[in-house]
Design a protein around this motif. Structure first.
Motif, PDB file in Angstrom:
ATOM      1  N   TYR A  33       0.904  -1.401  -0.150  1.00  0.00           N
ATOM      2  CA  TYR A  33      -0.312  -0.035   0.128  1.00  0.00           C
ATOM      3  C   TYR A  33       0.953   1.295  -0.100  1.00  0.00           C
ATOM      4  N   LEU A  34       1.924   1.359   0.895  1.00  0.00           N
ATOM      5  CA  LEU A  34       2.629   2.667   0.950  1.00  0.00           C
ATOM      6  C   LEU A  34       3.569   2.613  -0.314  1.00  0.00           C
ATOM      7  N   PHE A  35       3.929   1.527  -0.954  1.00  0.00           N
ATOM      8  CA  PHE A  35       4.519   1.551  -2.097  1.00  0.00           C
ATOM      9  C   PHE A  35       4.121   2.030  -3.246  1.00  0.00           C
ATOM     10  N   LEU A  36       2.668   1.979  -3.275  1.00  0.00           N
ATOM     11  CA  LEU A  36       1.826   2.605  -4.391  1.00  0.00           C
ATOM     12  C   LEU A  36       1.146   3.792  -4.176  1.00  0.00           C
ATOM     13  N   ALA A  37       1.595   4.416  -2.949  1.00  0.00           N
ATOM     14  CA  ALA A  37       1.167   5.752  -2.464  1.00  0.00           C
ATOM     15  C   ALA A  37       1.719   6.709  -3.195  1.00  0.00           C
ATOM     16  N   PHE A  38       3.193   6.536  -3.558  1.00  0.00           N
ATOM     17  CA  PHE A  38       3.670   7.695  -4.340  1.00  0.00           C
ATOM     18  C   PHE A  38       3.123   7.866  -5.728  1.00  0.00           C
ATOM     19  N   PRO A  39       3.386   6.740  -6.404  1.00  0.00           N
ATOM     20  CA  PRO A  39       2.865   7.118  -8.035  1.00  0.00           C
ATOM     21  C   PRO A  39       1.379   7.449  -8.020  1.00  0.00           C
ATOM     22  N   LEU A  40       0.547   6.783  -7.188  1.00  0.00           N
ATOM     23  CA  LEU A  40      -0.856   7.179  -7.286  1.00  0.00           C
ATOM     24  C   LEU A  40      -1.091   8.519  -6.735  1.00  0.00           C
ATOM     25  N   GLY A  41      -0.438   9.066  -5.689  1.00  0.00           N
ATOM     26  CA  GLY A  41      -0.387  10.279  -5.388  1.00  0.00           C
ATOM     27  C   GLY A  41       0.042  11.491  -6.186  1.00  0.00           C
ATOM     28  N   LEU A  42       1.272  11.161  -6.908  1.00  0.00           N
ATOM     29  CA  LEU A  42       1.556  11.760  -8.031  1.00  0.00           C
ATOM     30  C   LEU A  42       0.546  11.809  -9.254  1.00  0.00           C
ATOM     31  N   GLY A  43       0.008  10.868  -9.576  1.00  0.00           N
ATOM     32  CA  GLY A  43      -0.919  10.902 -10.583  1.00  0.00           C
ATOM     33  C   GLY A  43      -1.888  11.877 -10.089  1.00  0.00           C
ATOM     34  N   TYR A  44      -2.654  11.675  -8.969  1.00  0.00           N
ATOM     35  CA  TYR A  44      -3.710  12.389  -8.603  1.00  0.00           C
ATOM     36  C   TYR A  44      -3.377  14.137  -8.532  1.00  0.00           C
ATOM     37  N   TYR A  45      -1.936  14.204  -8.099  1.00  0.00           N
ATOM     38  CA  TYR A  45      -1.696  15.931  -8.158  1.00  0.00           C
ATOM     39  C   TYR A  45      -1.661  16.209  -9.493  1.00  0.00           C
ATOM     40  N   ALA A 128      -6.273  14.930  -2.479  1.00  0.00           N
ATOM     41  CA  ALA A 128      -5.238  16.065  -2.312  1.00  0.00           C
ATOM     42  C   ALA A 128      -4.182  15.536  -1.324  1.00  0.00           C
ATOM     43  N   LEU A 129      -4.524  14.917  -0.316  1.00  0.00           N
ATOM     44  CA  LEU A 129      -3.445  14.610   0.675  1.00  0.00           C
ATOM     45  C   LEU A 129      -2.498  13.363   0.334  1.00  0.00           C
ATOM     46  N   LYS A 130      -2.917  12.560  -0.842  1.00  0.00           N
ATOM     47  CA  LYS A 130      -2.504  11.297  -1.064  1.00  0.00           C
ATOM     48  C   LYS A 130      -0.839  11.596  -1.599  1.00  0.00           C
ATOM     49  N   PHE A 131      -0.477  12.719  -2.321  1.00  0.00           N
ATOM     50  CA  PHE A 131       0.786  13.225  -2.743  1.00  0.00           C
ATOM     51  C   PHE A 131       1.645  13.316  -1.702  1.00  0.00           C
ATOM     52  N   PRO A 132       1.420  14.326  -0.831  1.00  0.00           N
ATOM     53  CA  PRO A 132       2.460  14.545   0.098  1.00  0.00           C
ATOM     54  C   PRO A 132       2.547  12.864   1.243  1.00  0.00           C
ATOM     55  N   VAL A 133       1.386  12.234   1.320  1.00  0.00           N
ATOM     56  CA  VAL A 133       1.447  10.914   2.155  1.00  0.00           C
ATOM     57  C   VAL A 133       2.447  10.153   1.075  1.00  0.00           C
ATOM     58  N   LEU A 136       6.040  10.873   1.639  1.00  0.00           N
ATOM     59  CA  LEU A 136       6.723  10.426   3.006  1.00  0.00           C
ATOM     60  C   LEU A 136       6.769   8.976   2.964  1.00  0.00           C
ATOM     61  N   SER A 137       5.740   8.343   2.246  1.00  0.00           N
ATOM     62  CA  SER A 137       5.886   6.719   2.104  1.00  0.00           C
ATOM     63  C   SER A 137       6.939   6.295   1.376  1.00  0.00           C
ATOM     64  N   PHE A 138       7.453   7.009   0.387  1.00  0.00           N
ATOM     65  CA  PHE A 138       8.455   6.721  -0.500  1.00  0.00           C
ATOM     66  C   PHE A 138       9.944   6.811   0.258  1.00  0.00           C
TER      67      PHE A 138
END
Length: 222
Positions: A33-45, A128-133, A136-138
């Motif tokens: 889940y944490l590994f996926l957080a950065f690419p997903l957050g970047l896409g959402y951003y 919106a929070l997914k990118f900073p999260v 931090l996950s990365f």
């Protein structure tokens, strides 16, 4: 959210309790889940920024308002995906929101119903929070788990299996002799145990945020 089988919290725990998360399948779902957080957050951003900038730029005409409405309402689909992801990987049980007036008819009334729903804004906030999260996950994954794996593999990959670099420090370059690389293995094992506990704790925080913002108990906007 259900009780989760991860082992977080250090106070009052035995050594076995601290090491237990290494063998817990939930730990690796958390890591995924944490590994996926950065690419997903970047896409959402990029989606949010592009949509909001375009909407504001065209706000003087109706098209801009429609774009902004599309961004807000469209975030519900991203929130739905995130809700499913959290339930599957973090072990949460977040129900689909039920605060949208299903009796609304027509495009205008339907749009108003979505805008009045607290779940719409909670979902938008989560997206919106997914990118900073994700950032931090990365950072946590690379600096803790990545370094631990690099240390564990140094005897086999003297030059570094992944060339992990943390704040300018290249892990593999600090262990030049065979003896140093062998000593790096227990250090990597200890760091690995610390890493999975920290990552589990951070995953717990993500689960709490998801439950708060993506749940069905969001208050309707006035």
């Amino acid at each position: 959210m259900t009780e989760r089988a991860d082992a977080t919290g250090w106070r009052g725990r035995s050594l076995a309790g601290v090491v237990a998360p290494v063998a817990d399948p939930q730990t690796y779902r958390n890591v995924l889940y944490l590994f996926l957080a950065f690419p997903l957050g970047l896409g959402y951003y990029f989606l949010l920024v592009f949509g909001l900038v375009l909407g504001v730029a065209l706000a003087v005409v109706v098209v801009g308002l429609l774009v902004l409405l599309g961004v807000v309402v469209g975030s519900r689909f991203l929130a739905s995906f995130e809700r499913s992801l959290a339930n599957r990987l973090l072990g949460t049980e977040i129900a689909d929101p039920d605060d949208v007036d299903r009796d609304a008819s027509g495009v205008v009334e339907t749009a108003k119903a979505y805008l009045r729903a607290g779940s719409t804004w909670g979902g938008l906030g989560f997206v919106a929070l997914k990118f900073p999260v994700g950032v931090l996950s990365f950072v946590l994954l690379v600096s803790l788990l990545g370094t631990a794996i690099e240390l564990l593999l140094l005897p086999v990959y003297p030059g570094g299996a992944f060339n992990v670099e943390v704040a300018g420090w290249v892990v593999a370059r600090s262990f030049e002799t065979t003896t140093e690389r062998l000593l790096a293995v227990p250090a990597g094992a200890v760091l690995g145990v610390v890493a999975v506990n920290v990552l589990n704790a951070f995953a717990d925080a993500n689960a709490s945020i998801a439950s708060s913002l993506l749940g069905s108990n969001a208050d309707a906007c006035e």
